[in-house]
Design a protein around this motif. Structure first.
Motif, PDB file in Angstrom:
ATOM      1  N   GLN A  99       0.964  -1.326  -0.147  1.00 24.41           N
ATOM      2  CA  GLN A  99      -0.039   0.000   0.004  1.00 24.41           C
ATOM      3  C   GLN A  99       0.984   1.212   0.097  1.00 24.41           C
ATOM      4  N   GLU A 140      -1.039   6.770   2.074  1.00 20.90           N
ATOM      5  CA  GLU A 140      -2.701   6.544   2.292  1.00 20.90           C
ATOM      6  C   GLU A 140      -2.559   6.132   4.209  1.00 20.90           C
ATOM      7  N   THR A 154      -2.148   6.221   7.915  1.00 22.90           N
ATOM      8  CA  THR A 154      -1.707   7.073   9.163  1.00 22.90           C
ATOM      9  C   THR A 154      -1.144   6.130  10.217  1.00 22.90           C
ATOM     10  N   VAL A 175      -8.959   9.310  12.797  1.00 26.70           N
ATOM     11  CA  VAL A 175     -10.070   9.267  11.810  1.00 26.70           C
ATOM     12  C   VAL A 175     -10.470  10.647  11.826  1.00 26.70           C
ATOM     13  N   GLY A 229      -8.837  12.442   9.322  1.00 26.97           N
ATOM     14  CA  GLY A 229      -9.058  12.092   7.825  1.00 26.97           C
ATOM     15  C   GLY A 229      -8.300  10.657   7.622  1.00 26.97           C
ATOM     16  N   ALA A 230      -7.835  10.004   8.451  1.00 26.98           N
ATOM     17  CA  ALA A 230      -7.004   8.651   8.103  1.00 26.98           C
ATOM     18  C   ALA A 230      -7.825   7.924   7.306  1.00 26.98           C
ATOM     19  N   ARG A 231      -7.279   7.306   6.333  1.00 29.72           N
ATOM     20  CA  ARG A 231      -7.832   6.135   5.304  1.00 29.72           C
ATOM     21  C   ARG A 231      -7.566   4.881   5.808  1.00 29.72           C
ATOM     22  N   LYS A 232      -6.411   4.571   6.135  1.00 31.83           N
ATOM     23  CA  LYS A 232      -6.175   3.365   6.735  1.00 31.83           C
ATOM     24  C   LYS A 232      -5.156   3.622   8.097  1.00 31.83           C
ATOM     25  N   GLN A 269     -15.591   0.378   9.196  1.00 30.66           N
ATOM     26  CA  GLN A 269     -15.318   1.372   7.905  1.00 30.66           C
ATOM     27  C   GLN A 269     -14.063   1.798   7.684  1.00 30.66           C
ATOM     28  N   THR A 270     -13.236   1.741   8.804  1.00 31.28           N
ATOM     29  CA  THR A 270     -11.713   2.211   8.837  1.00 31.28           C
ATOM     30  C   THR A 270     -10.791   1.177   8.882  1.00 31.28           C
TER      31      THR A 270
END
Length: 305
Positions: free
Chosen positions: A126, A130, A132, A185, A188-191, A221-222
Motif C-alpha cells: 500500500q 494513504e 496514518t 479518524v 481524515g485517516a484512510r488506513k 469502515q476504517t
C-alpha cells in the motif's frame, strides 16, 4: 592490557514469560557478539533474574568495574531513579566495585529504521501516503518520558511519506489507544497502522493489539492493522553496545542521535557534516545566536563529532 568493564543490562521486567525470555535471550546474544566482555542482565521488577543477581554473577566472575545500560526506550522513573538506586545498593553490597551508567536507547535513528520496517511489513504494497500511523508508547507519570514518545513519532514522520504519525499510550497517560485511533479518524485517516513502541513482546504490547482489535471491530469502515514490536534486531544489539562504549568513555553527549547535521535522516541527508551557522528567529526581537550559545562552548556537528 587492562580488561574492559563488564556490561550490565538493566531491564524493566514483565509478567509475560515470553517477554522475559526475549530479554534473557537478548543478553545471551550480546555476550556472543562481544566474547571479550563479561555480560549479564537483570530486571528491576516482575521477572527473574533480579538486577542484584546479575551484579552478583559478574562479581563472582571477578568483575570489579562495569557499565550499566538501561534496556529502555525512554528515560522515565525506572531509568532516572530505580536503576541508579539499585546500582547504589549493589555498590554497598559489593565493596570495591565501580560502575558507570549509560543512556536509554531511543529515539535513535537505528531504531526508527526498525520501526519503519515493522510498518512496511504491516502496510504491504500500500502507498505510504494513504497510511496514518499510531505510535503507542508505554505511558508514564513523567511528562518528559511521554514527550520522548512524541519526539519518536515526529522523527518517524519526517521524510518517510506517511499521511501522519499520531501518538497514544497504553497506560498512565493520555491519549489512550481508542482515543488515539479516534483522533486519526478525525484527522481524515484512510488506513491506520498501530505501531507499538516496545522492544519486546509482553503484557502491554498484547494489550495494545487487543484494544486495536476491539476498536477495529467497532469501526469496520476504517481499515486498521497492527505492526510488531521492535524485537532483538541487529540494530538493537549495535545500539546497546554503542551506549556501553559511551558510558565506558564518559562520552554521554547531549542528544545528537537525531541531529540532522550528524545523522542522515530521510529528506535531510544533505545537511550531514555541514558547519553550524548562526540563525535568526524573526519572532525573537532580533536576537541572533549560534548553536554554541546553547551548547556551552561551540558544540560542533562535523564528521569528527
Amino acid at each position: 592490557m587492562t580488561t574492559p568493564p563488564a556490561l550490565l543490562i538493566a531491564g524493566h521486567g514483565t509478567r509475560d514469560d515470553a517477554g522475559a525470555e526475549a530479554f534473557r535471550a537478548f543478553v545471551r546474544e550480546l555476550g556472543l557478539r562481544r566474547p571479550d566482555l563479561p555480560v549479564a542482565g537483570g530486571f528491576i521488577e516482575l521477572s527473574p533474574p533480579p538486577l542484584g543477581d546479575a551484579v552478583a554473577e559478574l562479581v563472582e566472575r571477578g568483575v570489579r568495574r562495569f557499565a550499566a545500560v538501561p534496556l529502555m526506550l525512554v528515560s522515565a522513573g525506572h531509568a532516572k531513579g530505580d536503576i541508579p538506586a539499585a546500582l547504589a545498593r549493589e555498590k554497598e553490597r559489593h565493596p570495591g566495585i565501580s560502575y558507570t551508567y549509560g543512556r536509554p536507547l531511543g529515539p535513535h535513528p537505528a531504531l526508527l529504521n526498525v520501526l519503519e520496517r515493522r510498518l512496511d511489513d504491516a502496510i504491504g504494497d500500500q502507498d505510504r501516503a494513504e497510511v496514518t500511523v499510531l505510535l503507542v508508547g508505554r505511558g508514564s507519570t513523567d511528562p518528559d518520558a511521554n514527550a520522548e514518545v512524541f519526539k519518536a513519532a515526529r522523527l518517524l514522520w519526517e521524510g518517510r511519506g506517511y499521511a501522519g504519525v499520531e501518538t497514544a499510550f497504553v497506560s498512565l497517560a493520555a491519549p489512550d489507544v481508542p482515543s488515539g485511533l479516534d483522533r486519526c479518524v478525525a484527522l481524515g485517516a484512510r488506513k491506520i497502522v498501530v505501531l507499538p513502541y516496545f522492544l519486546f513482546t509482553g503484557i502491554l504490547p498484547d494489550r495494545v493489539r487487543r484494544q486495536t482489535e476491539e476498536w477495529a471491530a467497532a469501526h469496520p469502515q476504517t481499515p486498521v492493522a497492527s505492526a510488531d514490536v521492535i524485537g532483538p534486531e541487529p540494530e538493537l544489539l549495535d545500539l546497546v553496545l554503542e551506549r556501553y562504549e559511551e558510558a565506558v568513555k564518559g562520552d554521554l553527549r547531549m542528544n545528537c542521535d537525531s541531529c540532522v547535521y550528524r545523522i542522515a535522516l530521510p529528506g535531510f541527508e544533505d545537511k550531514v557534516g555541514l558547519p553550524q551557522q548562526p540563525h535568526f528567529h524573526p519572532d525573537d526581537d532580533g536576537h541572533d545566536h549560534g548553536h554554541g550559545h546553547h551548547h556551552h562552548g561551540g558544540h560542533t556537528h562535523s564528521h569528527a563529532h
